[in-house]
Design an enzyme around this catalytic site. Structure first.
Site, PDB file in Angstrom:
ATOM      1  CE  LYS A 105       4.903  -2.446  -4.007  1.00  0.00           C
ATOM      2  NZ  LYS A 105       4.332  -2.025  -2.604  1.00  0.00           N
ATOM      3  CB  THR A 106      -0.027  -0.412  -8.315  1.00  0.00           C
ATOM      4  OG1 THR A 106       0.429  -1.446  -7.639  1.00  0.00           O
ATOM      5  CG2 THR A 106      -0.829  -0.604  -9.673  1.00  0.00           C
ATOM      6  CG  HIS A 110      -0.049  -8.834   1.460  1.00  0.00           C
ATOM      7  ND1 HIS A 110       0.637  -9.981   2.218  1.00  0.00           N
ATOM      8  CD2 HIS A 110      -0.999  -8.461   2.052  1.00  0.00           C
ATOM      9  CE1 HIS A 110      -0.233 -10.206   3.502  1.00  0.00           C
ATOM     10  NE2 HIS A 110      -1.226  -9.316   3.056  1.00  0.00           N
ATOM     11  CG  ASP A 128      -2.326  -0.520   0.921  1.00  0.00           C
ATOM     12  OD1 ASP A 128      -2.599  -0.826  -0.268  1.00  0.00           O
ATOM     13  OD2 ASP A 128      -3.210  -0.560   1.650  1.00  0.00           O
TER      14      ASP A 128
HETATM   15  N1  LIG Z   1      -3.094  10.243  -1.086  1.00  0.00           N
HETATM   16  C1  LIG Z   1      -2.302   9.515  -1.932  1.00  0.00           C
HETATM   17  N2  LIG Z   1      -2.766   8.216  -1.963  1.00  0.00           N
HETATM   18  C2  LIG Z   1      -2.025   7.384  -2.775  1.00  0.00           C
HETATM   19  C3  LIG Z   1      -0.904   7.733  -3.480  1.00  0.00           C
HETATM   20  N3  LIG Z   1      -0.758   6.796  -4.282  1.00  0.00           N
HETATM   21  C4  LIG Z   1      -1.427   5.786  -3.906  1.00  0.00           C
HETATM   22  N4  LIG Z   1      -2.174   6.039  -2.898  1.00  0.00           N
HETATM   23  C5  LIG Z   1      -3.389   5.093  -2.646  1.00  0.00           C
HETATM   24  O1  LIG Z   1      -2.746   4.160  -1.549  1.00  0.00           O
HETATM   25  C6  LIG Z   1      -3.293   2.983  -1.677  1.00  0.00           C
HETATM   26  C7  LIG Z   1      -2.361   1.974  -2.406  1.00  0.00           C
HETATM   27  O2  LIG Z   1      -1.959   2.285  -3.479  1.00  0.00           O
HETATM   28  P1  LIG Z   1      -1.233   1.127  -4.359  1.00  0.00           P
HETATM   29  O3  LIG Z   1      -0.670   1.867  -5.547  1.00  0.00           O
HETATM   30  O4  LIG Z   1      -2.174  -0.001  -4.819  1.00  0.00           O
HETATM   31  O5  LIG Z   1       0.013   0.654  -3.685  1.00  0.00           O
HETATM   32  P2  LIG Z   1       0.969  -0.465  -3.879  1.00  0.00           P
HETATM   33  O6  LIG Z   1       2.192  -0.228  -3.170  1.00  0.00           O
HETATM   34  O7  LIG Z   1       1.087  -0.711  -5.389  1.00  0.00           O
HETATM   35  O8  LIG Z   1       0.194  -1.824  -2.991  1.00  0.00           O
HETATM   36  P3  LIG Z   1       0.714  -3.438  -3.220  1.00  0.00           P
HETATM   37  O9  LIG Z   1       1.168  -3.500  -4.636  1.00  0.00           O
HETATM   38  O10 LIG Z   1      -0.434  -4.173  -2.903  1.00  0.00           O
HETATM   39  O11 LIG Z   1       1.594  -3.578  -2.063  1.00  0.00           O
HETATM   40  C8  LIG Z   1      -4.395   3.208  -2.635  1.00  0.00           C
HETATM   41  O12 LIG Z   1      -5.618   3.441  -2.263  1.00  0.00           O
HETATM   42  C9  LIG Z   1      -3.968   4.527  -3.659  1.00  0.00           C
HETATM   43  O13 LIG Z   1      -5.150   5.291  -4.166  1.00  0.00           O
HETATM   44  C10 LIG Z   1      -0.561   9.373  -3.376  1.00  0.00           C
HETATM   45  O14 LIG Z   1       0.283   9.778  -3.901  1.00  0.00           O
HETATM   46  N5  LIG Z   1      -1.273  10.049  -2.442  1.00  0.00           N
END
Ligand SMILES: Nc1nc2c(ncn2[C@@H]2O[C@H](COP(=O)(O)OP(=O)(O)OP(=O)(O)O)[C@@H](O)[C@H]2O)c(=O)[nH]1
Length: 642
Positions: A17-18, A64, A14
């Site tokens: 990254k994505t 995760h 979370d």
């Molecule tokens: N406020 C804010 N929220 C963000 C930002 N980038 C991502 N999010 C939120 O953070 C949450 C996780 O974002 P992801 O991009 O799915 O995170 P991740 O690291 O890819 O997650 P995993 O691959 O499952 O580890 C989501 O609800 C996004 O909308 C940002 O720059 N600002």
């Protein structure tokens, strides 16, 4: 031609990254319905980011901890890492674990990306920098750029894109190994086309229509079509994400963890030998025999740890280790391996493979440990020599060098020749193939062989020769007959042994006599000297030599080679002095004119029984010449008088 490189994300769940990859490329890497529903990345996602001079394939990994195996499969092929840290959370467990994994994968280039900066105050951002500075101290990211971003507001995204471009330009061109290798990270069916697999090309190049080997199993498959980010291409090369359409391969038979390679390089093995480094975070020392989960490329395999130096390996330390895997994998020199505990909760450590196919080694053996270190850290020639040493009786060939020495195909011939020219290795023909052996390893076998032959000579000092099988017997179970022949041939060529058909002896070996035999020999010579022109028959000595009779033929041979007796014909010998006198007397007699056998007999004071073979002997050596019943001076005498 633009360069191709693979960029990978890393970081805690979370942390954005994505969302970051979406902001950079417009691509949403979370493609599975479950990923969309749960808002987390489960499996690998892929995107691309192209600059005029460098094309980047992006692999987005899950954060995760439960999906760490997928992270490892994605991280295995990357050239440049984006370590993502959410500004609100800061450094979290998988931030640390992913960084450790990148280090174990021997990554050299990366960027630290702070995400969600819209949620962080200026003070928080300062704190964050200091926290990350501590984390990356002493790692490949110590002086990496740190970019503050927000996928929500777009802050820093352009700067990050430019920084990625700048850093990508500095990543040195990976050495072209000259053979194709792709660990499969995805497999799916495309209606109308059949099975498609994807992966990051680790080395070399493949073109449509070419044949590859698939491991495990080693079956041959043909590449029917190729794509790069959904566009058909004629060939795929290192640093590219590639999709390969495989001809006549059912989807059920393909999965992540299989590897495709140019035929003839890989050799499946259940043993991997490497210097294992444990992470400082490991809670208790790793024990010898510990079950572990081994990650190699996209492969995940259960195995056991064999510590070669001691019974335990504490956190933060290194030790030479062998991994014995439940099933064979394929590896090459220098390929990274990551170990996790058997329940897949913690990363334990890792290292890069030194010996990809060497079987079980003796523990706590200083020679083995020293040689493994040479193999790990030496130059190409040293590595080749050590690979040959560990290969022992198998030796290695040019194909093995690619895998065991980790050198590009184009360098093999030069390294191979250098090893021979320097005398470090020997090239022998074994059966039908040419193999390279370590000269010291061969020297040890030769010493064993010579020692065995020497023992036989000592046990039977009278025997000039021993049967080859007799020498070979105690050690033959360890070597093939072809190797035995090559070894004997080499000992013979280097003049250390003499071979007579199937008999051998140490070069120049002279049989020694026991006191009893020496006495018997003395008596024989004495009797021949005393008997002069009426010499005894050799069989006469059989009775009086008792148990030594078996040695009589050799004893007579020895009297001849030592110049004490002369053999006139089968079973007829004279003492050397008598033979000389025979020649002189008959020459003198014939100088007065031709003579009959009877006249020669009387001159010598012997009987007809001896006079006839004496004359025949003298005819043969050219002292006399027979015409009818008369003997004349022979050619050799006439010549010597001219
Ligand atoms: N406020 C804010 N929220 C963000 C930002 N980038 C991502 N999010 C939120 O953070 C949450 C996780 O974002 P992801 O991009 O799915 O995170 P991740 O690291 O890819 O997650 P995993 O691959 O499952 O580890 C989501 O609800 C996004 O909308 C940002 O720059 N600002």
């Amino acid at each position: 031609m633009p360069r191709d490189l693979i960029v990978g994300t890393a970081g805690h769940i979370d942390h954005g990254k994505t969302a970051l990859i979406r902001a950079l490329t417009g691509v949403d890497c979370d493609r599975l319905p479950e990923e969309k529903a749960r808002g987390i990345t489960i499996d690998l996602g892929f995107a691309r980011l192209d600059f005029p001079d460098v094309h980047l394939g992006i692999v987005d990994v899950p954060g995760h901890e439960r999906f760490l195996r997928n992270m490892l499969a994605g991280a295995t092929g990357i050239d440049l890492a984006l370590l993502v840290v959410a500004a609100d959370d800061g450094v979290m467990p998988q931030t640390r674990e992913h960084l450790e994994i990148l280090r174990l994968l021997a990554l050299r280039a990366g960027i630290i990306v702070f995400t969600k900066c819209d949620l962080a105050s200026a003070t928080r951002r300062v704190e964050l920098h200091s926290q990350i500075r501590q984390l990356v101290q002493g790692t490949f990211l110590e002086s990496a750029p740190r970019i503050e971003t927000s996928a929500t507001t777009g802050e820093g995204i352009d700067i990050l894109r430019n920084t990625i471009h700048d850093i990508a330009k500095t990543v040195p061109d990976p050495e072209d190994a000259g053979w194709f290798h792709l660990p499969i990270d995805r497999a799916f069916l495309v209606p109308g086309h059949g099975t498609v697999v994807t992966g990051s090309v680790r080395s070399g190049r493949v073109a449509v229509g070419e044949e590859l080997e698939r491991f495990p199993g080693g079956d041959r498959i043909r590449v029917r079509g190729l794509q790069h980010h959904d566009h058909p291409i004629a060939s795929a090369n290192r640093g590219q994400r590639a999709a390969l359409n495989l001809a006549q391969v059912p989807l059920e038979s393909v999965h992540r963890g299989q590897e495709l390679a140019t035929p003839g390089i890989f050799k499946p093995s259940r043993w991997l030998t490497l210097p294992l480094h444990t992470l400082p975070s490991v809670r208790k020392p790793l024990r010898h025999g510990l079950p572990v989960r081994v990650h190699l490329g996209t492969v995940e395999q259960m195995g056991r740890l064999f510590l070669l130096e001691s019974d335990e390996l504490p956190a933060g330390e290194s030790q030479w280790t062998q991994l014995i895997l439940d099933e064979a994998v394929v590896a090459t020199w220098g390929r990274p391996v990551i170990l996790r505990d058997s329940s897949a909760e913690h990363t334990l450590g890792g290292g890069t493979v030194t010996a990809p196919t060497t079987q079980r080694l003796k523990r706590r053996d200083s020679t083995i440990l020293r040689r493994l270190t040479n193999w790990c850290t030496g130059d190409a020639m040293t590595r080749l020599a050590e690979a040959a040493w560990f290969a022992g009786v198998e030796g290695i060939d040019r194909g093995d060098c690619v895998r065991e020495v980790g050198i590009p195909i184009r360098e093999i011939d030069a390294t191979y020749s250098e090893a021979i020219a320097s005398g470090t290795c020997l090239e022998w023909i074994i059966g039908k193939s040419t193999r390279l052996f370590h000269a010291e390893w061969i020297a040890e076998r030769e010493s064993q062989f010579l020692a065995r032959l020497d023992t036989l000579h000592q046990q039977s000092p009278m025997l000039s020769w021993h049967r080859l099988v007799e020498v070979w017997e105690p050690i033959r179970h360890r070597y093939t007959d072809e190797f035995c022949q090559a070894l004997v041939g080499h000992l013979c060529d280097t003049k250390r042994i003499e071979v007579d058909q199937h008999r051998i002896r140490i070069a120049g070996f002279q049989p020694r006599l026991s006191p009893n035999l020496a006495k018997l020999k003395q008596r024989i010579v004495h009797e021949f000297r005393a008997a002069r022109f009426q010499p005894p028959e050799p069989s006469r000595f059989i009775a009086e030599s008792k148990g030594l009779a078996v040695h009589l033929p050799e004893l007579f041979e020895r009297c001849i080679t030592e110049g004490e007796l002369v053999r006139l014909s089968d079973g007829l010998y004279l003492a050397s002095e008598s033979e000389r006198e025979l020649r002189q007397r008959v020459t003198k007699l014939l100088a007065t004119g031709p003579q009959t056998v009877a006249q020669i007999r009387d001159c010598l004071g012997t009987t007809r029984k001896y006079a006839v073979p004496f004359c025949e002997y003298l005819d043969r050596i050219g002292v006399t010449r027979r015409e009818g019943d008369l003997r004349y001076l022979g050619e050799s005498v006439e010549r010597s008088e001219e």
